[in-house]
Design an enzyme around this catalytic site. Structure first.
Site, short mmCIF file in Angstrom:
data_model
loop_
_atom_site.label_atom_id
_atom_site.label_comp_id
_atom_site.label_asym_id
_atom_site.label_seq_id
_atom_site.Cartn_x
_atom_site.Cartn_y
_atom_site.Cartn_z
N LYS A 195 0.82 -1.21 0.00
CA LYS A 195 0.00 0.00 0.00
C LYS A 195 0.86 1.27 0.00
CE LYS A 195 -4.02 -2.10 -0.07
NZ LYS A 195 -3.71 -3.52 0.06
C1 LIG Z 1 -9.59 -2.47 -1.05
C2 LIG Z 1 -8.97 -3.21 0.10
N1 LIG Z 1 -9.67 -3.35 1.23
C3 LIG Z 1 -9.17 -3.98 2.29
C4 LIG Z 1 -7.91 -4.56 2.27
C5 LIG Z 1 -7.45 -5.33 3.45
O1 LIG Z 1 -6.30 -4.80 4.03
P1 LIG Z 1 -5.28 -5.73 4.82
O2 LIG Z 1 -4.57 -6.57 3.81
O3 LIG Z 1 -4.38 -4.74 5.48
O4 LIG Z 1 -6.06 -6.54 5.78
C6 LIG Z 1 -7.14 -4.42 1.12
C7 LIG Z 1 -5.77 -4.94 1.07
O5 LIG Z 1 -5.41 -5.91 0.52
C8 LIG Z 1 -7.68 -3.75 0.00
O6 LIG Z 1 -6.99 -3.65 -1.15
#
Ligand SMILES: Cc1ncc(COP(=O)(O)O)c(C=O)c1O
Length: 392
Positions: A195
């Site tokens: 990210k």
């Molecule tokens: C649009 C979106 N929402 C939620 C997430 C979830 O984040 P995390 O991987 O930090 O749990 C991600 C990440 O992969 C994402 O791209």
């Protein structure tokens, strides 16, 4: 033209160019080291410092950090009081975590189609799929492009829905001069290494609401509350919470990275603009719209294949580009096509025709702050080689 690497020819690159890569510098490492040798390695001072800096960076009243972005989404659904019988509208063009968070609460995700131009939720479809049971709206700023909040927010206000914006892709972005993080009732972030900034794993919820902030803090720590400040050892659990805490050394990394968000964004923006210049004339690709009144977060750079001009399908093209050592990928297989959603909700093809057509055409190209112009030239050369080979 050279033989495709897929067919045994020499690849464009000797080593794989990934689609994403974190940028960790010496001061990031030093910040983590300092936190690790401090008195608290979890729930120490860096948590609060990071939360305050994160909230200030977007102009929100509160930031509450979590173990990951999925936990942040779950916590936001929990804080909003989503419960069995409730429906929450979201996009199918997202990582499954967005919809999973709704399911964790026993509520029902409802998928609304996207706009062909922006790939973000279509407010007209949202209106159509809403029912008397709709309680929440979860827009996702796909790839980093903020949704059309001036179309979505009035709908939510009119019907009393809670708006939980999934800004995993768009931290640092803005919509009509309003910063991402201030556009919804709660805005969630992911701090995963792919990210915009990272804390290893990590996530956050941004909100202006004191009530939501209090609930979010309780939720990440088992639902624990201290009714008597004079006796902190006496705590109470009124509602079932979770252990979704971030460690102090992760917060120290996040804080250090936050100071670099502007620089990272500038590098991503420069590369993204250069991609757009280089690819604009390709007969084989289309690029999503880039409205003039938004600041794109540029987590992802996606392009759409012109399938009418190509003799190969998306999988073959992705495979051929990977063989050239270009780490292309697909964001995303639509959420309701996963067997879990398909079987549980009984959803099938045709539900969101625009998103389904887009899913068959999407390609994510490499984009990260330390990517060089020469790396990018390799991507463009590989696209020309592969797409030229499959020209119809
Ligand atoms: C649009 C979106 N929402 C939620 C997430 C979830 O984040 P995390 O991987 O930090 O749990 C991600 C990440 O992969 C994402 O791209």
């Amino acid at each position: 033209m050279d033989t495709l690497a897929l067919l045994g020819g020499p690849p464009i690159r000797k080593t794989l160019l990934p689609y994403a890569r974190q940028t960790i510098e010496a001061d990031d490492v030093a910040a983590v080291g300092a936190a690790l040798t401090g008195d608290w390695i979890t729930q120490g001072p860096a948590i609060q410092q990071f939360e305050e800096a994160l909230a200030a960076s977007v102009g929100a009243a509160h930031a509450v950090v979590f173990a990951n972005g999925t936990a942040a989404l779950h916590a936001a659904c929990w804080a909003a009081g989503l419960a069995p019988g409730d429906e929450a509208i979201t996009t199918p063009l997202t990582f499954a975590a967005t919809a999973n968070a709704v399911v964790y609460q026993g509520a029902h995700p409802v998928f609304a189609d996207v706009e062909a131009a922006t790939l973000n939720l279509d407010a007209d479809v949202v209106k159509r799929v809403a029912t008397a049971r709709t309680r929440a709206l979860l827009p996702v700023d796909f790839a980093g492009l903020p949704c059309d909040y001036d179309a979505l927010l009035p709908l939510a206000r009119e019907h009393g829905w809670v708006v939980i914006a999934d800004a995993a892709h768009s931290l640092g972005g803005a919509y009509r001069d309003r910063a991402v993080g201030t556009l919804a009732d709660m805005t969630t972030l992911s701090l995963h290494p792919a990210k915009l900034i990272t804390s290893g794993e990590g996530g956050a919820v941004l909100t202006d609401s004191d009530r939501y902030a209090e609930r979010l803090r309780a939720m990440r720590h088992h639902g624990i509350r201290h009714p008597d400040a004079g006796r902190p050892w006496r705590y109470e659990i009124e509602e079932l919470g979770y252990n979704y805490r971030l460690t102090d050394f992760q917060a120290a990394l996040g804080l250090s990275q936050l100071g670099k968000l502007g620089r990272f964004w500038s590098a991503r923006n420069r590369l993204a603009r250069r991609y757009r210049e280089r690819l604009a004339g390709s007969p084989f690709l289309e690029l999503p719209a880039l409205p003039g009144d938004v600041r794109h977060g540029w987590h992802l750079f996606v392009a759409l294949l012109r399938r009418d001009r190509l003799s190969a399908d998306q999988d073959t093209i992705l495979r051929a580009l990977r063989a050239e050592n270009i780490g292309v990928t697909l964001h995303y297989p639509l959420v309701y096509r996963h067997p879990f959603y398909r079987d549980r909700l009984g959803l099938g093809p045709g539900l969101c025709p625009v998103a389904e057509e887009i899913e068959r055409r999407l390609v994510t190209l490499p984009l990260f702050p330390s990517m060089t112009a020469a790396d990018q030239d390799d991507v463009v050369a590989a696209l020309a080689k592969v797409l030229g080979h499959f020209a119809r």
